[in-house]
Design an enzyme around this catalytic site. Structure first.
Site, mmCIF file in Angstrom:
data_model
loop_
_atom_site.group_PDB
_atom_site.id
_atom_site.type_symbol
_atom_site.label_atom_id
_atom_site.label_comp_id
_atom_site.label_asym_id
_atom_site.label_seq_id
_atom_site.Cartn_x
_atom_site.Cartn_y
_atom_site.Cartn_z
ATOM 1 N N HIS A 217 0.802 -1.315 0.166
ATOM 2 C CA HIS A 217 -0.078 0.019 -0.096
ATOM 3 C C HIS A 217 0.877 1.136 -0.117
ATOM 4 O O HIS A 217 0.469 2.382 0.444
ATOM 5 C CB HIS A 217 -0.925 0.087 1.169
ATOM 6 N N GLY A 402 -11.274 9.043 3.783
ATOM 7 C CA GLY A 402 -12.855 9.498 3.543
ATOM 8 C C GLY A 402 -13.595 8.674 2.812
ATOM 9 O O GLY A 402 -14.934 8.392 3.184
ATOM 10 N N GLY A 404 -13.798 5.408 3.237
ATOM 11 C CA GLY A 404 -14.399 4.422 4.430
ATOM 12 C C GLY A 404 -15.262 5.208 5.123
ATOM 13 O O GLY A 404 -16.315 4.521 5.590
ATOM 14 N N SER A 445 -10.904 2.130 10.774
ATOM 15 C CA SER A 445 -11.595 3.277 11.415
ATOM 16 C C SER A 445 -13.044 2.367 11.526
ATOM 17 O O SER A 445 -14.180 2.802 12.255
ATOM 18 C CB SER A 445 -11.632 4.402 11.035
ATOM 19 N N GLY A 486 -8.428 -1.131 20.394
ATOM 20 C CA GLY A 486 -7.303 -0.848 19.488
ATOM 21 C C GLY A 486 -6.033 -0.822 20.044
ATOM 22 O O GLY A 486 -4.907 -0.542 18.998
HETATM 23 N N1 ADP Z 1 -5.013 1.182 17.009
HETATM 24 C C1 ADP Z 1 -6.018 2.294 16.691
HETATM 25 N N2 ADP Z 1 -6.569 2.659 17.651
HETATM 26 C C2 ADP Z 1 -7.359 4.022 17.515
HETATM 27 N N3 ADP Z 1 -7.380 4.476 16.236
HETATM 28 C C3 ADP Z 1 -6.566 3.956 15.173
HETATM 29 C C4 ADP Z 1 -5.901 2.942 15.517
HETATM 30 N N4 ADP Z 1 -5.199 2.474 14.232
HETATM 31 C C5 ADP Z 1 -5.486 3.497 13.247
HETATM 32 N N5 ADP Z 1 -6.473 4.162 14.192
HETATM 33 C C6 ADP Z 1 -7.106 5.355 13.498
HETATM 34 O O1 ADP Z 1 -7.605 5.056 12.009
HETATM 35 C C7 ADP Z 1 -7.508 5.957 11.104
HETATM 36 C C8 ADP Z 1 -7.290 5.288 9.715
HETATM 37 O O2 ADP Z 1 -8.613 4.719 9.438
HETATM 38 P P1 ADP Z 1 -8.741 4.155 8.100
HETATM 39 O O3 ADP Z 1 -8.082 4.951 6.954
HETATM 40 O O4 ADP Z 1 -10.226 3.895 8.019
HETATM 41 O O5 ADP Z 1 -8.016 2.849 8.337
HETATM 42 P P2 ADP Z 1 -6.880 1.870 7.741
HETATM 43 O O6 ADP Z 1 -5.667 2.342 7.916
HETATM 44 O O7 ADP Z 1 -7.278 0.560 7.873
HETATM 45 O O8 ADP Z 1 -7.195 2.193 6.080
HETATM 46 C C9 ADP Z 1 -6.167 6.618 11.593
HETATM 47 O O9 ADP Z 1 -6.245 7.990 11.090
HETATM 48 C C10 ADP Z 1 -6.387 6.615 13.194
HETATM 49 O O10 ADP Z 1 -7.055 7.521 13.593
HETATM 50 O O1 LIG Z 2 -5.077 -2.523 3.479
HETATM 51 C C1 LIG Z 2 -5.625 -3.825 3.713
HETATM 52 C C2 LIG Z 2 -6.136 -3.703 5.190
HETATM 53 O O2 LIG Z 2 -5.472 -3.241 5.986
HETATM 54 P P1 LIG Z 2 -6.175 -1.989 6.655
HETATM 55 O O3 LIG Z 2 -5.394 -1.954 8.192
HETATM 56 O O4 LIG Z 2 -7.657 -2.075 6.852
HETATM 57 O O5 LIG Z 2 -5.980 -0.815 5.862
HETATM 58 C C3 LIG Z 2 -5.500 -4.669 2.729
HETATM 59 O O6 LIG Z 2 -5.421 -4.333 1.577
HETATM 60 C C4 LIG Z 2 -4.873 -5.731 3.013
HETATM 61 O O7 LIG Z 2 -5.667 -6.990 3.513
#
Ligand code: ADP
Ligand SMILES: O=C(COP(=O)(O)O)[C@@H](O)CO
Length: 583
Positions: A217, A402, A404, A445, A486
């Site tokens: 990623h 955004g 998500g 998130s 988390g």
């Molecule tokens: N362990 C955690 N506890 C609380 N919030 C977290 C944790 N890890 C990540 N986050 C929050 O999640 C946000 C990212 O959300 P999102 O983009 O939906 O998830 P992903 O990283 O799975 O793509 C981060 O900006 C942060 O605020």
């Molecule tokens: O990005 C993936 C999942 O991880 P997040 O922590 O939700 O971003 C995925 O592409 C790999 O399984």
């Protein structure tokens, strides 16, 4: 560049639809992903894999005889939700226990763990082996923190072949753990990838340069160099991998290895073969015997140009499983015995049926109307800010915050409207919204918002009109819930940095007798200040962690969206109190 799409937010769903239509002989769609279309031995172990979309053939393309029994398929670069993992697992279950396996990413870990707990609660012997093959993503001392990349295939295949051989769940788990211990990968990237609808790549590599160890990623790796020749690349990848032998192997000479030379999205097969030519020679020079090498695309990163090399250090048992036949949409090997197709009527699809809504008391239903108005306001503020949230997340994360949040808030609003129309009390309405949010959003998130809304709901109940104290207790429970789930602390640069001051300020104000509307507004300001202040922090959790320096000067995306949300809710409370919030 991704050129062919309709509505970008529907891309993953439409992709899965087409994928299933094209591969109906091997896979069937169930809610949350796909399962094998062929009948498995009753009482055998089922291996369920999964992850975000954008990595084809991971994950749906690896479902079929000899490989996975099912795959939970999330949105682009976002983990599937716990509900998706649960439904795919339920559909794939053959009665002999379930092994969940996936790459080590925060969102996947949160959602798969929730699904595992639910399955265990139902009496299913459900175990997990997380893939951690990417040697560039953490030191050997912190192997458990490494990400999963193309080594997904070796672990999934070993586990699935063991299941196919009739192993018990304990033995399938043992084989998968051993396979993961003995799998090492390293990747390089020449360009970033561009997700459907995006104008710019999610990340970039300077022209003519190569990022060594970059993740799937765009997670940064070890260092950058000029792009070498094909032979030079083979030399680099082989030497990196031979520098870290798995436990129990003192000398590479005389060992047998499975090999994957993996294209990450837009490197031609012909280029891969040129690189493999030298790779094979180097492995032979090192005294290794290569068993059944794979050269092709096995785990990709959308249209990223890059290559990874995986070595799978075999013992006799692992070699048998690595050599075993398989027949999936994207991976075929040898000849699997003919297996009967399942009838569609036999597919056990646990798609959530219309949940029963027990009407709440009149007082609680009134509160539910306020909660619905709050959710509508949340949706509106997220719609307006979705692009901005994506931009912030792209600085150090994977740019999907955004989208998500948008998917989650839209689903929550639909569920809340329905619950309200059916007379729900505030707890039931918020639980419906929580589940819909977590399910549709996926990702880190999504899981966390689901947990927070459920915790808040439990304190409000379906009977009494919620008092300010109850709301404050609910927010406190949401804070505790997200932290215990988390594991983030204040200062880690996550949404926790905004939630904690919000919860504390609200509790203080309410305890001092300040009415809810004013108390909430003060707390929302505290959250906004705290979210802004995350710009000065270095991330220690989640996807942003490896991008530490890059993220200085930019607030955390999740903290920022949290602040926007509580401000939007403050405006709803103010409006309901007949106040003008601009006063
Ligand atoms: N362990 C955690 N506890 C609380 N919030 C977290 C944790 N890890 C990540 N986050 C929050 O999640 C946000 C990212 O959300 P999102 O983009 O939906 O998830 P992903 O990283 O799975 O793509 C981060 O900006 C942060 O605020
Ligand atoms: O990005 C993936 C999942 O991880 P997040 O922590 O939700 O971003 C995925 O592409 C790999 O399984």
């Amino acid at each position: 560049m991704t050129r062919l799409f309709n509505d970008p937010s529907l891309f993953a769903d439409e992709m899965i639809e087409g994928f299933v239509a094209a591969n109906h002989f091997q896979v069937r769609r169930v809610s949350g992903g796909v399962v094998r279309s062929t009948r498995s031995t009753p009482g055998s172990v089922a291996v369920v894999i999964g992850g975000g979309s954008g990595h084809y053939p991971a994950f749906g393309g690896l479902v079929g005889q000899g490989l996975a029994h099912g795959a939970a398929m999330g949105n682009l670069f976002a983990s599937p939700s716990a509900q998706q993992v649960y439904s795919v697992s339920t559909a794939a279950n053959n009665g002999g226990g379930l092994l969940l396996s996936y790459g080590n990413y925060a969102g996947d870990v949160l959602h798969f763990t929730q699904a595992q707990e639910r399955l265990r609660g139902e009496g299913v012997d459900c175990r997990t082996v997380v893939v951690t093959d990417d040697i560039a993503s953490a030191t050997v001392a912190e192997k458990h923190k490494r990400r999963g990349i193309a080594g997904d295939l070796t672990v999934f295949k070993a586990a699935a072949a063991a299941a196919e051989a009739g192993y018990s769940i304990a033995d399938v788990e043992r084989v998968a753990i051993l396979a993961n211990e003995r799998t090492r990968s390293i990747g390089v990237a020449f360009t970033g990838c561009t997700l459907p609808g995006a104008d710019t790549p999610l990340f970039t590599v300077p022209e003519g340069r190569m990022a060594i160890g970059m993740g799937i990623h765009g997670e940064p790796g070890l260092r950058e160099t000029d792009i070498p020749s094909a032979d030079g690349l083979a030399e680099l990848l082989v030497s990196e991998l031979l520098a870290e032998l798995p436990d129990g192997i003192a000398d590479a000479r005389g060992e047998r290895v499975g090999v994957i030379l993996n294209g990450l999205g837009s490197v031609k097969y012909e280029e891969l073969f040129v690189v493999y030519r030298r790779t094979a020679a180097l492995l032979e020079q090192a005294g290794l015997t290569v068993i059944d090498p794979e050269v092709g695309e096995l785990v990709t990163s959308f249209d990223m140009a890059g290559v990874s090399l995986t070595l799978f250090w075999l013992d006799d048992e692992l070699e048998t499983f690595w050599r075993a036949p398989a027949d999936t949409p994207a991976y075929r090997k040898g000849s699997v015995g003919a297996s009967e197709q399942m009838d569609d009527s036999e597919m056990h699809d646990s798609v959530a049926s219309d949940a029963q809504i027990t009407p709440g008391s009149a007082e609680s239903h009134d509160a539910a109307a306020t909660a619905l108005a709050a959710i509508e306001a949340v949706l509106a503020v997220i719609e307006i800010n979705a692009d901005e949230l994506g931009r912030i997340d792209a600085v150090a994360g994977d740019g999907d915050h955004g989208v998500g949040m948008q998917r989650g808030a839209r689903a929550a609003a639909v569920a809340a409207r329905d619950a309200d129309a059916r007379g729900a009390g505030v707890e039931t309405l918020l639980v419906s919204a929580a589940d819909a949010w977590a399910d549709r959003a996926g990702g880190t998130s999504g899981a966390l918002w689901g947990v927070m809304l459920r915790a808040l709901a439990a304190e409000l109940g379906d009977t009494d009109a919620p008092t300010a104290m109850a709301v404050s207790a609910g927010v406190g429970a949401a804070r505790t819930g997200i932290q215990s789930f988390g594991k983030a602390e204040v200062g880690d640069k996550t949404m926790v940095d905004a939630i904690v001051p919000f919860a504390e300020s609200l509790a203080t104000e309410v305890a001092a007798g300040v009415p809810l509307t004013a108390a909430w507004s003060t707390a929302a300001d505290a959250a906004t200040d705290a979210a802004r202040a995350t710009a000065d922090l270095l991330p220690r959790m989640g996807r942003a962690r490896p991008h530490a320096e890059k993220s200085l000067g930019t607030p955390d995306a999740g903290a920022h969206s949290f602040a926007l949300i509580v401000q939007a809710v403050a405006a709803v409370f103010a409006a309901e109190n007949g106040e003008n919030q601009n006063d």
